[in-house]
Every structure is written in C-alpha cells, then in structure tokens.
Design a protein around this motif. Structure first.
Motif, PDB file in Angstrom:
ATOM      1  N   VAL A  15       0.843  -1.194   0.000  1.00  0.00           N
ATOM      2  CA  VAL A  15       0.000   0.000   0.000  1.00  0.00           C
ATOM      3  C   VAL A  15       0.875   1.240   0.000  1.00  0.00           C
ATOM      4  CG1 VAL A  15      -1.686   1.288   1.336  1.00  0.00           C
ATOM      5  CG2 VAL A  15      -1.836  -1.201   1.225  1.00  0.00           C
ATOM      6  N   THR A  16       0.513   2.245  -0.790  1.00  0.00           N
ATOM      7  CA  THR A  16       1.271   3.497  -0.802  1.00  0.00           C
ATOM      8  C   THR A  16       0.315   4.666  -0.860  1.00  0.00           C
ATOM      9  OG1 THR A  16       1.391   3.429  -3.222  1.00  0.00           O
ATOM     10  CG2 THR A  16       3.245   2.483  -2.019  1.00  0.00           C
ATOM     11  N   ALA A  17       0.792   5.834  -0.439  1.00  0.00           N
ATOM     12  CA  ALA A  17       0.139   7.134  -0.622  1.00  0.00           C
ATOM     13  C   ALA A  17      -1.186   7.282   0.088  1.00  0.00           C
ATOM     14  CB  ALA A  17       0.026   7.480  -2.091  1.00  0.00           C
ATOM     15  N   TRP A  18      -2.010   8.221  -0.403  1.00  0.00           N
ATOM     16  CA  TRP A  18      -3.238   8.615   0.290  1.00  0.00           C
ATOM     17  C   TRP A  18      -4.309   7.581  -0.009  1.00  0.00           C
ATOM     18  CZ3 TRP A  18      -7.234   8.910   2.749  1.00  0.00           C
ATOM     19  CH2 TRP A  18      -8.252   9.861   2.707  1.00  0.00           C
ATOM     20  N   ALA A 248       0.631  11.978 -17.619  1.00  0.00           N
ATOM     21  CA  ALA A 248      -0.471  12.218 -16.679  1.00  0.00           C
ATOM     22  C   ALA A 248       0.037  12.153 -15.244  1.00  0.00           C
ATOM     23  CB  ALA A 248      -1.584  11.196 -16.902  1.00  0.00           C
ATOM     24  N   TYR A 249       0.852  11.149 -14.949  1.00  0.00           N
ATOM     25  CA  TYR A 249       1.426  11.058 -13.608  1.00  0.00           C
ATOM     26  C   TYR A 249       2.222  12.321 -13.282  1.00  0.00           C
ATOM     27  CZ  TYR A 249       4.058   9.458  -9.562  1.00  0.00           C
ATOM     28  OH  TYR A 249       4.612   9.367  -8.300  1.00  0.00           O
ATOM     29  N   ASP A 250       3.098  12.710 -14.195  1.00  0.00           N
ATOM     30  CA  ASP A 250       3.957  13.875 -13.948  1.00  0.00           C
ATOM     31  C   ASP A 250       3.148  15.158 -13.802  1.00  0.00           C
ATOM     32  OD1 ASP A 250       6.182  12.253 -14.054  1.00  0.00           O
ATOM     33  OD2 ASP A 250       6.681  12.756 -16.137  1.00  0.00           O
ATOM     34  N   LYS A 251       2.098  15.317 -14.589  1.00  0.00           N
ATOM     35  CA  LYS A 251       1.278  16.538 -14.524  1.00  0.00           C
ATOM     36  C   LYS A 251       0.557  16.645 -13.178  1.00  0.00           C
ATOM     37  CE  LYS A 251       1.755  18.317 -18.764  1.00  0.00           C
ATOM     38  NZ  LYS A 251       2.248  19.694 -19.019  1.00  0.00           N
ATOM     39  N   ILE A 252       0.045  15.521 -12.690  1.00  0.00           N
ATOM     40  CA  ILE A 252      -0.643  15.541 -11.395  1.00  0.00           C
ATOM     41  C   ILE A 252       0.345  15.887 -10.284  1.00  0.00           C
ATOM     42  CG2 ILE A 252      -1.835  14.112  -9.685  1.00  0.00           C
ATOM     43  CD1 ILE A 252      -3.074  12.605 -12.121  1.00  0.00           C
ATOM     44  N   ARG A 253       1.506  15.249 -10.301  1.00  0.00           N
ATOM     45  CA  ARG A 253       2.507  15.526  -9.262  1.00  0.00           C
ATOM     46  C   ARG A 253       3.047  16.961  -9.381  1.00  0.00           C
ATOM     47  NH1 ARG A 253       0.420  12.178  -6.561  1.00  0.00           N
ATOM     48  NH2 ARG A 253       1.175  10.043  -6.317  1.00  0.00           N
ATOM     49  N   GLU A 254       3.200  17.453 -10.582  1.00  0.00           N
ATOM     50  CA  GLU A 254       3.645  18.834 -10.777  1.00  0.00           C
ATOM     51  C   GLU A 254       2.647  19.807 -10.166  1.00  0.00           C
ATOM     52  OE1 GLU A 254       3.161  21.319 -14.660  1.00  0.00           O
ATOM     53  OE2 GLU A 254       5.070  20.256 -14.821  1.00  0.00           O
ATOM     54  N   THR A 255       1.370  19.546 -10.377  1.00  0.00           N
ATOM     55  CA  THR A 255       0.337  20.404  -9.793  1.00  0.00           C
ATOM     56  C   THR A 255       0.419  20.385  -8.274  1.00  0.00           C
ATOM     57  OG1 THR A 255      -1.120  19.969 -11.678  1.00  0.00           O
ATOM     58  CG2 THR A 255      -2.160  20.789  -9.662  1.00  0.00           C
ATOM     59  N   ASN A 260       2.517  22.895  -3.018  1.00  0.00           N
ATOM     60  CA  ASN A 260       3.266  22.526  -1.808  1.00  0.00           C
ATOM     61  C   ASN A 260       2.542  21.456  -0.991  1.00  0.00           C
ATOM     62  OD1 ASN A 260       5.441  24.415  -2.213  1.00  0.00           O
ATOM     63  ND2 ASN A 260       4.008  26.040  -1.608  1.00  0.00           N
ATOM     64  N   ILE A 261       1.981  20.477  -1.685  1.00  0.00           N
ATOM     65  CA  ILE A 261       1.291  19.384  -1.017  1.00  0.00           C
ATOM     66  C   ILE A 261       2.318  18.348  -0.568  1.00  0.00           C
ATOM     67  CG2 ILE A 261      -0.467  17.587  -1.233  1.00  0.00           C
ATOM     68  CD1 ILE A 261      -1.554  20.462  -1.479  1.00  0.00           C
ATOM     69  N   PRO A 262       2.406  18.057   0.733  1.00  0.00           N
ATOM     70  CA  PRO A 262       3.372  17.046   1.187  1.00  0.00           C
ATOM     71  C   PRO A 262       3.019  15.665   0.664  1.00  0.00           C
ATOM     72  CG  PRO A 262       1.939  17.725   2.990  1.00  0.00           C
ATOM     73  CD  PRO A 262       1.625  18.627   1.841  1.00  0.00           C
ATOM     74  N   GLY A 263       4.030  14.807   0.591  1.00  0.00           N
ATOM     75  CA  GLY A 263       3.846  13.488  -0.004  1.00  0.00           C
ATOM     76  C   GLY A 263       2.717  12.689   0.606  1.00  0.00           C
TER      77      GLY A 263
END
Length: 414
Positions: A15-18, A248-255, A260-263
């Motif tokens: 499991v990872t992330a939110w 798509a992955y990169d664009k979401i993470r760039e946003t 300044n959203i923490p991991g």
C-alpha cells in the motif's frame, strides 16, 4: 463499463500514498483489527491494521455519465429517448434545455439518502465516473455538445461523502475524443476512438490538473484520495503508456508540488492494470510512488464454462495483479451472467430458488477481491426492474447481498 473480461491473472499487495487505511478513515468496523499504541502516561490510541481496512464500494454509474441501457426510464424522462449518449442528447435538446434536464437528473439520481444507505449497507467508498467536460474550458464549444454545470454537483457529492467518512475515487471515464468507439460510457457514441493523439492528451492533462487542484483546495474533497487517469482504453495504442500515462502522472505531481502538497497528502494515481490488455503501466512507473491499479472482472464475458459451479470455483480461486499491478482494486464487477442464459430458469433473478447461488457468488467474489485493496461494485443503482444483478442497492433490498459485507468469507464456502 466494457462488455468483456480480462484474463484471470496473479495477485500482490503493498500500500502506498493517500489511501483510506493511511488515515484510519474507515475507523473501527467489523473488518478492522486494532492495536493499541502507547502515547505515554499510561494512555494509548488505536491504530487499525491497513490489511483489514478494505475498500468496499460502489460505482455511481449513470450519475455524471449516463448509460441509457441501465436507466431507460430516466433517459426517456429527460427527453433523450432515441439517442445513444449525452453528446447526442444535448445535440437533440439544445444546450439550454439539456442543461435543465441534466441538472434535474444530478439533483435526483444520487441523493444524501443514498449515501446514508451505503453506510448502512457496510460500504465505505464510492467510485465516481466523470467526463472531461466537467471542466468546461476543455470542451470545443463549436463542435462538442455536453451538459454544463455538473462540477458544482460533483463538489456537493464530494462534500456529502466527506461528511460520512466515505472515500472517493474520481475516475476519468469519458476522455476527449472517446477512448473506445461506440460506447455510451465515454459520453459520446463515437464511431472510432479519437483520444489517442497529442492534442486530446493535452485536454485530458488539463482535466486532471484542474481536478487535482480543486481536490486539494476545496475542503469538500477531503476524503477524495484517488484519481484514475483513464477508464477502459482501447487496446493497441502503445503511446498510451509511454506518453499519456507517463505524462499524466507527472502533470498531477507537478500540480501538487506547485501547491506545496506534502507526499503523505498527495493523491493516489490509478491506472488500468496490465490485464486490461492496453499495456503495462509499470513500464513507465518504476520508482514512482503513490500509484494504484484498477482491474475489471465480469465473468459474464469470461472465456470459462458458463455454469454456476464454474462461476463459483473461478471466483473462489481468482488471482490477479499481473505485471506488478499492485496495490490493486477491482473497480468494476457485478452479478450479471452470460447473456445467452441470464433469463433461463436456473439463472432468473426473479425466482426465489436462484437467490442462494447469487448470494454465494457475491461472497466468493468479495473474498477474492479483498486479497487486494478491495472492490467497487457496478453499480449502486439501475432501472432494470427485478434484475438486481447490476444494482447493489436493489440486491441488498432483495435479500441477496447482506448488509454486512464482512459475512462474505463465511457465505462464500470456498
């Protein structure tokens, strides 16, 4: 929703992330295992074992993308009868009349009472299929015809879910140009899949970035933790993986980085798994964090013997997650059976003697899918008369599905 099944393949876990278990979102429930964690001075708090806090959800099919086959009465009442998709209906009615018809639909198809019933029925997650046109400045106003004003209703729905600690998966179900031909679930009954070109990808990125920003800035989305970049794409488009999925992955993470959203608060980004047959997302996601995968499992179209025993044995032993597709959610499944047999005496859902089979098969599927992160049934609600095989709410009301999904392991008899 696509009318065939992927091959039945092998499972996995991490499991990872939110994800809901990361925040104890589901709290103490029948399937939770808690351990006491010392916080000093003789005090302790509960932490729930994430491996037991499974996603148990439903799709809100035909809310923001209507599929006429599953709600013919609603479609007719809106004035859309005789059309195949939302695009066609808006073109038929004209923009103003269509906007009024769709707003009435959004107000009534799913209500707060529906979410209360979901909680009562032991569900903790909703998967929300949407079209790119919810972000209205992605639409070509001179040539595309979609209902307007849906985003405020999505905001409202997210808020309803958050107030009930219901996890939300936002699913890009209808992509620019359509990712499958002749499928109402794309919002347009397109003769060919027009999505797989760079300028259509750009519109999808804009949708994903706009929704990512909205999720993080609007408190109504505080339990929206996952965004799926594309539902059920057509096969044989190699740049779907190398270009669209990677970007798509990169664009979401760039946003998120710009905000300044923490991991730990970043969205889980979901992709159709390798078993779907459109490529392996892991080819461009190695080393990427906060990803999940989506598997759709409809034995109705599976290359197996179409018998009750075959359905039960297949589901009891089902494994999935090929190509390192983990963590994984079974994002669509149902109790629908082979079209050639579905109304035969031995399968007819209106016959009382058949209900025990459907209960056992529901349970067999649940126990299998909870080997991964969990599941979302297709769908919460339909207008198919006595045929509850596509409707979770109707199947519960018919006594086929129990109100406590935790009973599945015992009922499956695997």
């Amino acid at each position: 929703m696509r009318y065939y099944l992927l091959s039945l393949l092998a499972l996995s876990g991490a499991v990872t992330a939110w994800l809901p278990s990361e925040r104890d979102l589901f709290g103490e429930q029948p399937n939770s295992v808690a351990r006491s964690v010392s916080i000093g001075k003789g005090r302790s708090i509960k932490r729930f074992d994430s491996s037991y806090n499974k996603i148990r959800g439903v799709n809100l099919g035909s809310l923001f993308i209507i599929e006429p086959w599953m709600c013919a009465d609603e479609w007719k009442s809106m004035g859309c009868d005789g059309t195949n998709s939302e695009f066609d209906c808006v073109l038929k009615l004209g923009q103003d009349a269509a906007n009024a018809a769709f707003k009435k639909h959004w107000d009534t198809w799913i209500t707060e009472q529906d979410l209360d019933r979901m909680k009562e029925y032991g569900l903790n997650t909703i998967r929300v299929p949407v079209g790119y046109w919810l972000v209205e400045d992605t639409v070509y106003a001179d040539s595309e015809h979609f209902p307007q004003g849906g985003l405020e209703y999505l905001d409202r729905l997210a808020g309803w879910a958050a107030s009930r600690n219901i996890y939300v998966i936002l699913d890009l179900h209808g992509a620019p140009g359509a990712q499958e031909p002749n499928q109402p679930f794309t919002g347009q009954y397109a003769p060919s899949a027009g999505f797989f070109v760079s300028w259509q990808y750009d519109r999808a990125y804009k949708f994903l970035q706009t929704m990512t920003e909205r999720i993080h800035k609007n408190n109504a989305y505080r339990t929206t933790g996952m965004i799926e970049v594309l539902n059920e794409p057509e096969r044989n488009h190699p740049d779907l993986i190398t270009t669209y999925y990677a970007t798509a992955y990169d664009k979401i993470r760039e946003t998120e980085e710009n905000l300044n959203i923490p991991g730990a608060q970043q969205l889980t980004i979901q992709f159709m798994d390798q078993a779907w047959g459109a490529g392996n997302p892991r080819d461009v996601l190695q080393g990427k964090t906060g990803v999940a995968f989506d598997d759709h499992r409809y034995l109705k179209w599976a290359p197996i013997e179409q018998s009750k025993q075959s359905y039960l044995s297949t589901s009891c032993s089902d494994t999935f997650g090929d190509g390192d597709s983990k963590p994984i959610i079974v994002g669509e499944w149902s109790l629908a059976v082979d079209s050639n047999q579905e109304w035969n005496a031995g399968w007819d859902p209106t016959k009382e003697e058949n209900k025990a089979f459907y209960t056992q098969w529901w349970a067999a599927q649940v126990q299998a899918y909870e080997k991964g992160l969990g599941w979302a049934f297709w769908s919460w609600k339909t207008q198919l008369g006595g045929d509850w095989r596509w409707s979770y709410s109707a199947a519960v009301d018919a006594g086929v599905i129990p109100k406590d999904p935790g009973q599945a392991a015992a009922l499956a008899k695997c």
